[in-house]
Design a protein around this motif. Structure first.
Motif, short mmCIF file in Angstrom:
data_model
loop_
_atom_site.label_atom_id
_atom_site.label_comp_id
_atom_site.label_asym_id
_atom_site.label_seq_id
_atom_site.Cartn_x
_atom_site.Cartn_y
_atom_site.Cartn_z
N UNK A 143 -44.48 33.46 70.11
CA UNK A 143 -45.33 34.31 69.10
C UNK A 143 -46.11 35.25 70.07
N UNK A 144 -46.97 34.81 70.93
CA UNK A 144 -48.10 35.68 71.50
C UNK A 144 -48.70 35.27 73.02
N UNK A 145 -49.23 36.17 73.62
CA UNK A 145 -49.50 35.93 74.72
C UNK A 145 -51.10 34.97 74.77
N UNK A 146 -51.27 34.07 75.51
CA UNK A 146 -52.54 33.47 75.59
C UNK A 146 -53.15 33.30 77.00
N UNK A 147 -54.27 34.09 77.02
CA UNK A 147 -54.85 34.14 78.27
C UNK A 147 -56.10 33.21 78.07
N UNK A 148 -56.31 32.53 79.33
CA UNK A 148 -57.64 31.53 79.11
C UNK A 148 -58.42 31.47 80.54
N UNK B 192 -64.00 38.71 79.62
CA UNK B 192 -63.28 39.73 79.63
C UNK B 192 -63.33 40.09 81.27
N UNK B 193 -62.99 39.15 82.05
CA UNK B 193 -62.91 39.54 83.42
C UNK B 193 -61.97 40.67 83.93
N UNK B 194 -61.93 41.09 85.06
CA UNK B 194 -60.94 42.23 85.56
C UNK B 194 -59.57 41.37 85.50
N UNK B 195 -59.56 40.04 85.85
CA UNK B 195 -58.06 39.30 85.59
C UNK B 195 -57.73 39.36 84.08
N UNK B 196 -58.74 38.89 83.35
CA UNK B 196 -58.10 39.07 81.88
C UNK B 196 -57.80 40.36 81.52
N UNK B 197 -58.37 41.49 81.86
CA UNK B 197 -57.97 42.73 81.47
C UNK B 197 -56.67 43.00 82.34
N UNK C 197 -58.05 16.61 83.95
CA UNK C 197 -57.28 17.50 84.89
C UNK C 197 -57.02 18.74 84.28
N UNK C 198 -56.59 19.68 85.22
CA UNK C 198 -56.40 21.27 84.65
C UNK C 198 -55.18 21.76 84.83
N UNK C 199 -54.57 22.76 84.15
CA UNK C 199 -53.34 23.41 84.29
C UNK C 199 -53.93 24.99 84.21
N UNK C 200 -53.05 25.48 85.27
CA UNK C 200 -53.06 26.87 85.59
C UNK C 200 -51.68 27.37 85.37
N UNK C 201 -51.48 28.05 84.36
CA UNK C 201 -50.17 28.86 83.97
C UNK C 201 -50.00 30.25 83.33
N UNK C 202 -48.90 30.51 83.11
CA UNK C 202 -48.77 31.86 82.69
C UNK C 202 -49.00 32.21 81.20
N UNK C 203 -49.48 33.44 80.85
CA UNK C 203 -49.90 33.70 79.42
C UNK C 203 -48.73 33.77 78.72
N UNK C 204 -47.42 33.84 79.25
CA UNK C 204 -46.08 34.06 78.70
C UNK C 204 -46.25 33.48 77.33
N UNK D 138 -55.03 30.26 82.07
CA UNK D 138 -53.76 31.18 81.92
C UNK D 138 -54.00 32.71 82.15
N UNK D 139 -52.97 33.05 82.84
CA UNK D 139 -53.12 34.79 83.24
C UNK D 139 -51.71 35.05 83.29
N UNK D 140 -51.49 36.49 83.44
CA UNK D 140 -50.27 37.11 83.76
C UNK D 140 -49.59 36.46 85.13
#
Lengths: 192, 192
Positions: A54-59, A65-70, B32-39, B59-61
């Motif tokens: 459905x949607x992108x999720x950035x966390x 709203x860091x540079x990486x989130x943008x 624990x923590x997971x770092x994964x894609x925003x996909x 999560x990030x791109x």
């Protein structure tokens, strides 16, 4: 069972019933993205009603709203076509309980996990610590509604963000599971 | 119904059955923590078996080990006590389909959404675009297994990351829902 074994066992079960999910396409089907906090209590798929695809999720820590989130948001609209964004911070966020100076002092003392007392985090670890923390902006939060307004505004004024994209600012209440709209979020963005 | 109304309606339903979730504490219960894609196709709670309160999810791109992801991971262990981390990239990641130079050229042309053809993304929008993209590292991926190994290694050698934290590198297969361990991920980290 180790954490890794637990995760892999849960994953095997999920994959067992995967079925047609394997045919989902890359661009988000519902055309939107959510930027929110890494907090363990938040499940954006559940709190916002998302199915796979459905949607992108950035966390990140704080949903800031860091540079990486943008970077992620720009990829989200430019290459994968999202048309609306949500910035969702939450009540009782860990980012409200320390300052940059405190984080730097804690990490300078040791790399062990700090304890949380009535007056904030304090270190009980043994060194060595690291002064590397001095070079990092920890993006702490002093007021949740304010941080949402600021972060919507920062995204809004970024030169790579088209004016046509609505950016909604909300707070997730961890005691009720409810999303609360922050009225000024879009306005603050538009005005800046 | 607008996207915002849909999200708020789904949220109202979730909050209705929230019950004892409102009493969850701030530190991740399973540590624990997971770092994964925003996909959009990835639901880490489902693919790794997480309930609300269990684990941090960043999560990030691309699920890349950016400075911001490391900021979040350091907060995760130092203040909130996570003891193990997962870095999970995935097959068919959007980050494999463009380069920094292509992204810069696309954004210089227009801020509209690009189209994906057999030879990659191309722009059909009308300007103005922005050269701001020249100043951003887009953290694209040329090989998924390699990007996991590199990102585990980058986190491993960060001065604020204690050696005691295991960092597991995995790939999520979007066609099967399965997590595949990348054997060299921890080793590469330890060796660097």
């Amino acid at each position: 069972m180790s954490i890794k074994s637990e995760v892999l066992a849960a994953n095997a079960e999920y994959a067992e019933g995967f079925g047609e999910l394997g045919a989902l396409g890359l661009p988000p089907a519902r055309g939107f993205a959510i930027l929110t906090c890494m907090d363990a209590r938040l499940d954006p798929a559940k709190y916002a009603g998302l199915s796979e695809g459905d949607a992108h999720v950035i966390r990140n820590a704080g949903g800031r709203a860091t540079d990486d989130a943008i970077r992620s948001l720009v990829i989200s609209y430019k290459l994968l076509g999202t048309r609306e964004w949500f910035v969702i911070h939450h009540s009782n966020c860990g980012m409200e309980y320390f300052t940059d100076a405190e984080m730097r002092s804690l990490l300078a003392q040791s790399l062990d996990t700090a304890a949380l007392g009535p007056e904030g985090f304090y270190d009980t670890g043994t060194g060595p610590g690291s002064t590397e923390a001095d070079y990092i902006n920890w993006h702490t939060i002093s007021d949740n509604a304010q941080s949402v307004v600021e972060d919507v505004a920062r995204i809004r004024r970024h030169p790579l963000v088209p004016a046509r994209i609505p950016i909604y600012g909300l707070i997730y209440d961890v005691t009720t599971g409810r999303l609360i709209e922050i009225d000024d979020a879009s306005k603050a963005g538009a005005a800046s």
